[in-house]
Scaffold this motif. Structure first.
Motif, PDB file in Angstrom:
ATOM      1  N   ASP A 151      45.638 -62.046 -20.875  1.00 39.44           N
ATOM      2  CA  ASP A 151      45.289 -63.383 -20.377  1.00 39.44           C
ATOM      3  C   ASP A 151      46.471 -64.339 -20.499  1.00 39.44           C
ATOM      4  N   ALA A 152      47.257 -64.173 -21.566  1.00 37.27           N
ATOM      5  CA  ALA A 152      48.443 -65.018 -21.739  1.00 37.27           C
ATOM      6  C   ALA A 152      49.458 -64.750 -20.625  1.00 37.27           C
ATOM      7  N   VAL A 153      49.619 -63.478 -20.246  1.00 31.85           N
ATOM      8  CA  VAL A 153      50.528 -63.122 -19.150  1.00 31.85           C
ATOM      9  C   VAL A 153      50.053 -63.774 -17.843  1.00 31.85           C
ATOM     10  N   LEU A 154      48.750 -63.706 -17.601  1.00 31.50           N
ATOM     11  CA  LEU A 154      48.187 -64.291 -16.379  1.00 31.50           C
ATOM     12  C   LEU A 154      48.279 -65.813 -16.407  1.00 31.50           C
ATOM     13  N   ASP A 155      48.246 -66.392 -17.608  1.00 36.59           N
ATOM     14  CA  ASP A 155      48.427 -67.841 -17.718  1.00 36.59           C
ATOM     15  C   ASP A 155      49.845 -68.247 -17.328  1.00 36.59           C
ATOM     16  N   VAL A 156      50.828 -67.414 -17.667  1.00 37.73           N
ATOM     17  CA  VAL A 156      52.208 -67.678 -17.247  1.00 37.73           C
ATOM     18  C   VAL A 156      52.287 -67.633 -15.723  1.00 37.73           C
ATOM     19  N   ARG A 157      51.672 -66.635 -15.141  1.00 34.89           N
ATOM     20  CA  ARG A 157      51.640 -66.506 -13.677  1.00 34.89           C
ATOM     21  C   ARG A 157      50.972 -67.727 -13.053  1.00 34.89           C
ATOM     22  N   ARG A 158      49.870 -68.174 -13.645  1.00 32.55           N
ATOM     23  CA  ARG A 158      49.137 -69.335 -13.132  1.00 32.55           C
ATOM     24  C   ARG A 158      50.011 -70.598 -13.195  1.00 32.55           C
ATOM     25  N   ARG A 159      50.747 -70.761 -14.280  1.00 31.97           N
ATOM     26  CA  ARG A 159      51.624 -71.935 -14.409  1.00 31.97           C
ATOM     27  C   ARG A 159      52.718 -71.921 -13.348  1.00 31.97           C
ATOM     28  N   ILE A 160      53.306 -70.759 -13.131  1.00 27.81           N
ATOM     29  CA  ILE A 160      54.371 -70.649 -12.127  1.00 27.81           C
ATOM     30  C   ILE A 160      53.826 -70.984 -10.736  1.00 27.81           C
ATOM     31  N   LYS A 161      52.629 -70.489 -10.432  1.00 33.12           N
ATOM     32  CA  LYS A 161      52.011 -70.790  -9.134  1.00 33.12           C
ATOM     33  C   LYS A 161      51.760 -72.291  -8.978  1.00 33.12           C
TER      34      LYS A 161
END
Length: 325
Positions: A151-161
């Protein structure tokens, strides 16, 4: 089956419930009657009926147990199951620590058989395990911990988006910069599930997508590498090839690497793992997960959906108790 006998499903259900099954005889004889916990009013001392205990089978208590929550209908249940046999020992209509603790305490001396118990990171279950099963090693389920990391990895992806989207122009006409941003957003969209997979599971096309995404967004690669390093640390084969001191040292080295990256999304994950470090490390002593408990949950879902849901709650839980305990 209904088509074979030229019966409507509802008709077959009616006959099965009322005549073919042992539901009514078991109710009449007292074989099927949920046991109820007792509530005591501390001011008056009055005893009232508490939460129903639909399954209570001391014979299903063993050395390795699992505790998990389960939504059935609109209610929350706690299920205590045997991690070796897959049979349910207890099912109570509550997820509150006090009520679940009261239910488990009904087993009395049978609880002394339990050596290991696995659960997720719910504070209520950790409290129940420490109070009612002090002699048992508590093992936090590996897959729940890995979910936090992913989930932390996906949160990084979400922030970049989000950062990319904020740079899009407001007008209807798309500039060259807008087109480049939209391309990157589409690329990130394709990484969603691959970010929770090991690299060897990617197809050739998937590898190209991930290489391009990592090249354009180094922080995403850093986050992914942290998750894969933790997954490698968590591998069950480490039980046999590493001693406890090495495993603990490797975990602390991972802590250092997380801090070194300064990714805000991993701060809460790091805090959570440190808080539950002993229970997480117990995996390498017991080698136990909540896998069977999760399979039971899935089977109960299919069982109830195949039997007209929870319209008749008592009959549905009667059959659940009969088949899974």
């Amino acid at each position: 089956m209904a088509r074979i006998f030229s019966l409507k499903p509802k008709t077959l259900y009616h006959w099965y419930r009322n005549y073919l099954s042992a539901y009514n005889p078991d109710k009449d004889s007292g074989v099927w009657h949920p046991k109820y916990l007792e509530n005591i009013d501390m001011e008056t001392g009055e005893i009232t009926k508490g939460k129903p205990l639909y399954v209570f089978k001391p014979e299903n208590i063993g050395e390795r147990m699992s505790i998990d929550d389960k939504a059935i209908g609109h209610e929350g249940f706690t299920i205590l199951s045997n991690a070796d046999t897959g049979k349910i020992a207890m099912m109570v209509e509550s997820c509150k620590s006090a009520e679940v603790g009261d239910a488990i305490s009904q087993f009395g001396t049978d609880l002394q058989k339990v050596k290991n118990i696995s659960c997720d990171m719910a504070a209520s279950y950790l409290l129940v395990c420490s109070e009612e099963l002090p002699q048992a090693k508590v093992v936090i389920d590996k897959f729940h911990v890995m979910q936090y990391v992913y989930d932390a990895v996906l949160d990084v992806r979400r922030r970049i988006k989000k950062e990319l989207s904020s740079n899009l122009s407001k007008g209807k006409v798309k500039t060259q910069q807008d087109k480049a941003i939209l391309f990157q957003l589409d690329l990130l969209r394709q990484t969603r599930y691959r970010l929770t997979q090991s690299p060897h599971k990617w197809s050739d096309a998937g590898k190209e997508v991930m290489d391009s995404a990592f090249c354009n967004h180094p922080q995403l690669k850093t986050a992914y590498d942290l998750a894969q390093a933790f997954k490698k640390w968590y591998a069950i084969e480490n039980i046999y090839i590493k001693n406890s001191q090495t495993i603990t040292a490797d975990l602390h080295r991972w802590y250092y690497n997380v801090n070194d990256t300064k990714l805000d999304e991993f701060r809460s994950v790091l805090k959570m793992i440190r808080k539950h470090e002993n229970e997480i490390l117990n995996f390498f002593i017991c080698g136990q997960t909540n896998a069977k408990a999760e399979r039971i949950n899935g089977k109960i879902n299919r069982f109830i959906s195949n039997n007209y849901g929870m319209k008749d709650k008592d009959f549905a839980l009667y059959r659940t108790a009969l088949y899974f305990s």
